[in-house]
Scaffold this active site. Structure first.
Site, PDB file in Angstrom:
ATOM      1  N   HIS A  11      -8.730  -0.723  26.587  1.00 34.41           N
ATOM      2  CA  HIS A  11     -10.065   0.009  26.508  1.00 34.41           C
ATOM      3  C   HIS A  11     -11.232  -0.846  27.013  1.00 34.41           C
ATOM      4  O   HIS A  11     -11.905  -0.408  27.834  1.00 34.41           O
ATOM      5  CB  HIS A  11     -10.110   0.434  25.202  1.00 34.41           C
ATOM      6  CG  HIS A  11     -11.355   1.244  24.757  1.00 34.41           C
ATOM      7  ND1 HIS A  11     -12.528   0.905  24.507  1.00 34.41           N
ATOM      8  CD2 HIS A  11     -11.148   2.698  24.588  1.00 34.41           C
ATOM      9  CE1 HIS A  11     -13.278   1.686  23.968  1.00 34.41           C
ATOM     10  NE2 HIS A  11     -12.589   2.992  24.184  1.00 34.41           N
ATOM     11  N   ASP A  63     -15.658  -5.025  22.299  1.00 33.80           N
ATOM     12  CA  ASP A  63     -14.741  -4.050  22.691  1.00 33.80           C
ATOM     13  C   ASP A  63     -13.203  -4.916  22.227  1.00 33.80           C
ATOM     14  O   ASP A  63     -13.143  -5.843  21.672  1.00 33.80           O
ATOM     15  CB  ASP A  63     -14.610  -3.353  23.898  1.00 33.80           C
ATOM     16  CG  ASP A  63     -14.388  -2.170  24.033  1.00 33.80           C
ATOM     17  OD1 ASP A  63     -12.940  -1.662  23.902  1.00 33.80           O
ATOM     18  OD2 ASP A  63     -15.206  -1.114  24.248  1.00 33.80           O
ATOM     19  N   SER A  73     -16.639   6.671  24.813  1.00 29.19           N
ATOM     20  CA  SER A  73     -16.654   5.235  25.179  1.00 29.19           C
ATOM     21  C   SER A  73     -16.914   5.033  26.670  1.00 29.19           C
ATOM     22  O   SER A  73     -17.338   3.834  27.146  1.00 29.19           O
ATOM     23  CB  SER A  73     -15.169   5.063  24.862  1.00 29.19           C
ATOM     24  OG  SER A  73     -15.102   4.554  23.252  1.00 29.19           O
TER      25      SER A  73
END
Length: 753
Positions: A203, A164, A419
């Site tokens: 994220h 990520d 996600s």
């Protein structure tokens, strides 16, 4: 039984913890005897393990809040008089329950337990709020061990690689056992060229905490699915949330190479690129397949392309590598912020199947893979979890800040998307592998699908096998034999006993398991999927019948609508549906149009391009997280109710002091100094032992907050001493001071000879 890899992991942890102990050694000309607290043998049957640990290992604690259980219905007057005599404070007595709540002197715990009118003494433990994700997925049952054969599991011993935008390792969601400083992020590596592993985008930290966040913040409101797992930070998205497919492939390759070093059994990929090539040719898919071949469970986000700009439902938007059959591809469900599941639906934005990768034949005709994806769905709308410090997403979208704490290392944020759904499944996989380390990636996928809850009014192209059910999956994994191998004959018994009950109760509401698996263009069902060993559960590449390997979603060679005969892949008694399950209880046969010209068979889509045109999602070869591909989804999700924030009141243990130095003042005095690294400490504890290699430290002094020095007097010549210092506050004690090398006290021993 722990595997060798688990033992290595625990040994490594012990070594790393040992390095935290700061030791300064000095020799004076003679000996000295130091009085120590009397130690009572461990494993007292009338004292809880955690209370016993306080008595034996925390000399700075003088009193402890405890609960005493007494025989009969009420405490004896003799016991109450005794408690007063030893300086205990009775805080409460129950009317109907034979217990006393009490503040008990630590040095009297074992004496009190020895009394005949005391049955048991335990800590008065903190109760914790169960987090929304923890409860609605059923992970709380696994954590507590309720109904799970063999007891509780939380992912301990399992490594999860997070591919990520990086992980903020300072966030306290990743602490080891809620300690003051040790992190469960075991390693970090960057493949973006920015040469950092921090999460500037925001994220990756959120993703990692969904998979394996601890219960440290807000009394457990944001506990991840596998809070005991350790994390490996593989940064493949840059500070803007973008990257290249080659970065991800390099990251996957690194994980395969370093699987044993970090005990990586699970990989989470919450990112994707346009599904253009067939999975047979797509290099990102081939990399995922290689990881699965090497025994790694790979969990992938389906993508956020479930609707067009006008809000219309569209099919065929699964990202690569989510189109790869061996991956566990996860869509997003909307829980509306409630723990019960009766109102749960598939989000409007979650990408739907079939997969749209294709090959082109000699006549120039595109041959689409058309596989059913996703494999299952998990919560992914307006989830609150860890916020990386000063990250781009929150900085540019202040509404994402959940504002639960004034402490940056405790702060949380909202995000939505597949996600967020994928790491919930990755955490579930870690729990299954802790429970049964012999599970193959294909069997992990099968267990998650078989125990999933089908959602009414959603077809398999939207929800796969159904909604994640960690409780059921953990229970089934615990029932499966641990001696299965690729050589196990198809049809052999797969369970160690009777089949578990095919239902789960979450938040007071029961539901039945779906009891089936996704297979290419079909949904196969039957009790023999768990009663008998199937060839599709083998490690990929274990048979030559299918060049792509034997996979749950790839390689079941059967005709539609018939019982599968005995063979290499599937045993008798497994039913294959005629096509796709379109709505709850309704099956369409192979060849029937599902919507907008979609024909589910291996070949060409009727009205090619009606669903999603080839290559229109993002530019070819550019890898993006859900945040970049559909930023509005990541920020806003579906416009419904979501998780509610819970304010954080956690008080952290203080940071450990550093740079401990011992200076010789005279033959009878040594001065200690250290660097104060703590904020809000109550004071410092100084501990010492006698001998150049001693380890039996005892407390010799306590100094106040902000102190940075202590003079140890009354010592004798010819004696070696070792020292360590730690800070403390009402929440507990820090780690010990960092290691001080002998160069810090160079010449000190010479001076006293």
């Amino acid at each position: 039984m722990r595997t060798r890899k688990q033992i290595n992991f625990f040994a490594a942890r012990l070594v790393s913890l040992a390095l935290l102990f700061a030791l300064c050694v000095i020799t004076l000309p003679s000996g000295i005897i130091t009085k120590t607290r009397a130690q009572t043998p461990a494993n007292n049957p009338k004292v809880s393990d955690d209370l016993e640990a306080v008595v034996l290992n925390q000399p700075d604690v003088t009193h402890v809040n405890s609960v005493i259980t007494v025989p009969g219905t009420t405490p004896t007057s003799s016991l109450l008089n005794y408690l007063t005599t030893i300086g205990a404070t009775v805080k409460g007595r129950m009317r109907n329950i034979p217990v006393i709540t009490i503040k008990l002197p630590v040095k009297q715990v074992f004496n009190c337990a020895a009394r005949n009118d005391v049955s048991y003494i335990t800590l008065d433990r903190d109760t914790r709020k169960q987090g929304h994700l923890d409860v609605t997925t059923g992970a709380n049952f696994a954590h507590s061990g309720t109904g799970i054969p063999g007891g509780s599991v939380n992912g301990t011993g399992v490594g999860i690689a997070i591919l990520d935008s990086g992980i903020d390792t300072s966030h306290h969601s990743f602490l080891v056992d809620n300690s003051a400083s040790a992190s469960r992020v075991a390693f970090g590596i960057d493949f973006t060229g920015e040469n950092i592993t921090a999460d500037r985008y925001g994220h990756g930290t959120h993703v990692a905490s969904i998979a394996a966040g601890s219960n440290h913040v807000s009394n457990g409101a944001y506990t991840g699915v596998a809070p005991g797992a350790r994390l490996v930070n593989v940064r493949v998205l840059n500070s803007s949330g973008a990257g290249k497919a080659s970065d991800a492939i390099a990251g996957i390759d690194w994980v395969i190479t370093n699987k044993a070093a970090y005990n990586i059994w699970v990989m989470n990929i919450s990112l994707g690129t346009t599904a253009f090539d067939s999975y047979k040719n797509d290099p990102l898919c081939l990399a995922v397949r290689k990881a699965v071949d090497n025994g790694i469970v790979v969990v992938v986000a389906a993508g956020n392309m479930g609707k067009d700009a006008n809000g219309r439902k569209i099919y065929g938007g699964i990202h690569s590598p989510g189109i790869e059959p061996s991956a566990i591809t996860v869509g997003a469900a909307n829980t509306y912020g409630t723990d019960y599941r009766s109102d749960d639906v598939v989000t409007t934005f979650s990408s739907r199947g079939p997969t749209r990768g294709f090959t082109t034949d000699a006549l120039g005709v595109k041959r689409y893979d058309n596989l059913i994806k996703p494999d299952l769905v998990a919560p992914g709308n307006k989830l609150i979890d860890a916020q990386a410090r000063a990250n781009y997403l929150v900085t540019t979208n202040s509404s994402l800040d959940a504002n639960v704490s004034g402490n940056d290392t405790h702060e949380m944020m909202y995000l939505s998307g597949t996600s967020m759904a994928a790491p919930a499944v990755a955490g579930a996989a870690a729990i299954l592998l802790q429970k049964n380390p012999k599970l193959t990636p294909n069997l992990v996928k099968a267990i998650l699908q078989y125990t999933a809850q089908p959602l009414a009014n959603f077809n398999n192209l939207e929800q796969g096998a159904g909604l994640l059910n960690v409780e059921g999956a953990a229970r089934l994994a615990a029932s499966i034999r641990t001696d299965l191998t690729d050589a196990t004959p198809v049809g052999s018994p797969m369970l160690v006993g009777a089949a578990p009950t095919h239902s789960t109760t979450i938040a007071g509401l029961p539901f039945s398991w779906g009891g089936g698996l996704i297979q290419r263009w079909n949904f196969i069902t039957g009790a023999n999927l768990i009663l008998k060993y199937q060839g599709i559960y083998r490690t990929s590449g274990a048979t030559s019948l299918d060049a792509d390997g034997v996979l749950v979603s790839d390689g079941v060679l059967v005709s539609d609508g018939v019982l599968v005969s005995d063979g290499v892949l599937v045993s008798d008694g497994v039913l294959v549906s005629d096509g796709v399950l379109v709505s709850d209880g309704t099956v369409l046969s192979n060849g029937v149009l599902v919507s907008d010209g979609l024909l589910l068979s291996n070949g060409v889509l009727v009205s090619d391009g009606v669903l999603i045109g080839d290559g229109v999602l993002v530019s070819d070869g550019v890898l993006v997280s859900d945040a970049t591909a559909a930023l509005s989804i990541l920020v806003n999700g579906d416009s419904t109710a979501g998780m509610m924030p819970t304010a954080d009141t956690t008080v952290d243990p203080p940071a450990a002091p550093s740079s401990l130095v011992v200076t010789v003042i005279s033959t009878t005095q040594l001065n200690l100094s250290w660097k104060d690294m703590a904020a809000g400490e109550s004071g410092y504890l100084i501990e010492r032992c006698t001998g150049s290699t001693c380890t039996n430290f005892v407390k010799i002094a306590q100094v106040g907050a902000n102190a940075t020095a202590y003079a140890n007097t009354g010592l004798l010549k010819g004696t070696a001493y070792r020292y360590r210092v730690r800070a403390f506050n009402s929440s507990g004690s820090s780690s010990y001071s960092a290691l001080s090398s002998y160069s810090n006290i160079a010449g000190a021993t010479t001076k006293t000879r």
